[in-house]
Design a protein around this motif. Structure first.
Motif, PDB file in Angstrom:
ATOM      1  N   LEU A 183       0.830  -1.198   0.000  1.00 56.78           N
ATOM      2  CA  LEU A 183       0.000   0.000   0.000  1.00 56.78           C
ATOM      3  C   LEU A 183       0.869   1.253   0.000  1.00 56.78           C
ATOM      4  O   LEU A 183       0.604   2.205  -0.738  1.00 56.78           O
ATOM      5  N   TYR A 184       1.924   1.251   0.819  1.00 52.94           N
ATOM      6  CA  TYR A 184       2.789   2.428   0.890  1.00 52.94           C
ATOM      7  C   TYR A 184       3.691   2.532  -0.336  1.00 52.94           C
ATOM      8  O   TYR A 184       4.103   3.642  -0.704  1.00 52.94           O
ATOM      9  N   ASP A 201       2.618   1.966  -3.336  1.00 55.44           N
ATOM     10  CA  ASP A 201       1.751   2.683  -4.277  1.00 55.44           C
ATOM     11  C   ASP A 201       1.661   4.167  -3.940  1.00 55.44           C
ATOM     12  O   ASP A 201       1.656   5.021  -4.829  1.00 55.44           O
ATOM     13  N   ARG A 202       1.605   4.488  -2.640  1.00 55.34           N
ATOM     14  CA  ARG A 202       1.531   5.898  -2.251  1.00 55.34           C
ATOM     15  C   ARG A 202       2.815   6.640  -2.601  1.00 55.34           C
ATOM     16  O   ARG A 202       2.773   7.815  -2.986  1.00 55.34           O
TER      17      ARG A 202
END
Length: 259
Positions: free
Chosen positions: A183-184, A186-187
């Motif tokens: 998830l991070y 992608d961020r």
């Protein structure tokens, strides 16, 4: 370095009707602040015979200058001068954190990950390719490293020093297994930054340590200042002022190599 700090220090108007005690020279107070940062000595034990003034005077001046943004602007100024001297490389950056013991309560502190009966804080640091600190964040000792990945990227100030747009984002970002989370990743890519983060569960020897070791060296330099090895401040703004000043001093030492 005082030549760079003096224009940033806010001017205090003198009172003519009730002047009170003569205000201590700003440069002398700065020397007292640096003395505490280097030695870790308590404010009340600051030796007045060296001309620093009382510890409370230095503490108040550190607080006031931090509220006026002096330390952050000094850090940004030195980063710009490093870029002008071609000593700044934002083609890649590295992030890491280090836990320190907090002797008193306050924000932000939290249970130590190695001893839950003691409180502590974490210094989260992002550096450029040569280990020059770009930004720092202080959190409680129980905060997960990956939660501060995006705030660290956002905390990097616009770095001027040359014509054109100021630099703000590195092109590549390196981190250890503590930041392994898709998830991070992608961020991070939304900032147009390519993440290089070691995966959990694989053998050591990913090769990323060739680029990540610089941030560990910078954290060691920060903790060379004795006031940053153990957190004694209850107020988080005072502690962060010391951390920012420590980053500025590391930048100043690098800059002196080109002078």
């Amino acid at each position: 370095m005082w030549i760079r700090i003096e224009p940033l220090v806010p001017v205090v108007q003198c009172r003519y009707r009730h002047p009170g005690r003569r205000r201590l020279d700003d440069r002398q107070v700065l020397c007292g602040i640096l003395f505490v940062l280097h030695t870790g000595i308590p404010w009340r034990f600051l030796p007045q015979e060296l001309g620093f003034g009382s510890g409370m005077t230095c503490w108040r001046r550190l607080r006031d200058w931090n509220e006026a943004g002096v330390w952050q602007r000094l850090h940004e100024l030195l980063l710009a001068e490093l870029r002008t001297a071609d000593m700044l490389d934002l083609s890649r950056a590295a992030v890491d954190s280090s836990h320190i013991r907090a002797m008193k309560s306050g924000r932000p502190t939290g249970p130590s990950p190695v001893d839950r009966g003691k409180t502590g804080s974490k210094h989260h640091v992002i550096v450029e390719a040569h280990g020059i600190p770009l930004a720092t964040i202080t959190t409680g000792g129980n905060r997960n490293d990956v939660t501060q990945l995006i705030p660290l990227i956002e905390a990097v100030p616009p770095i001027r020093g040359k014509r054109g747009q100021p630099l703000r984002r590195p092109r590549h970002l390196y981190a250890d297994r503590g930041y392994d989370h898709d998830l991070y990743r992608d961020r991070v890519r939304r900032f147009e930054v390519t993440p290089h983060i070691a995966r959990r569960g694989i053998e050591h020897g990913s090769g990323l340590g060739v680029y990540r070791w610089v941030v560990e060296g910078t954290i060691a330099l920060l903790h060379w200042f004795r006031r940053l090895r153990i957190r004694w401040e209850i107020r988080d703004d005072i502690h962060h002022a010391f951390v920012t000043l420590g980053c500025a001093l590391i930048c100043w030492r690098r800059l002196k190599l080109s002078l």
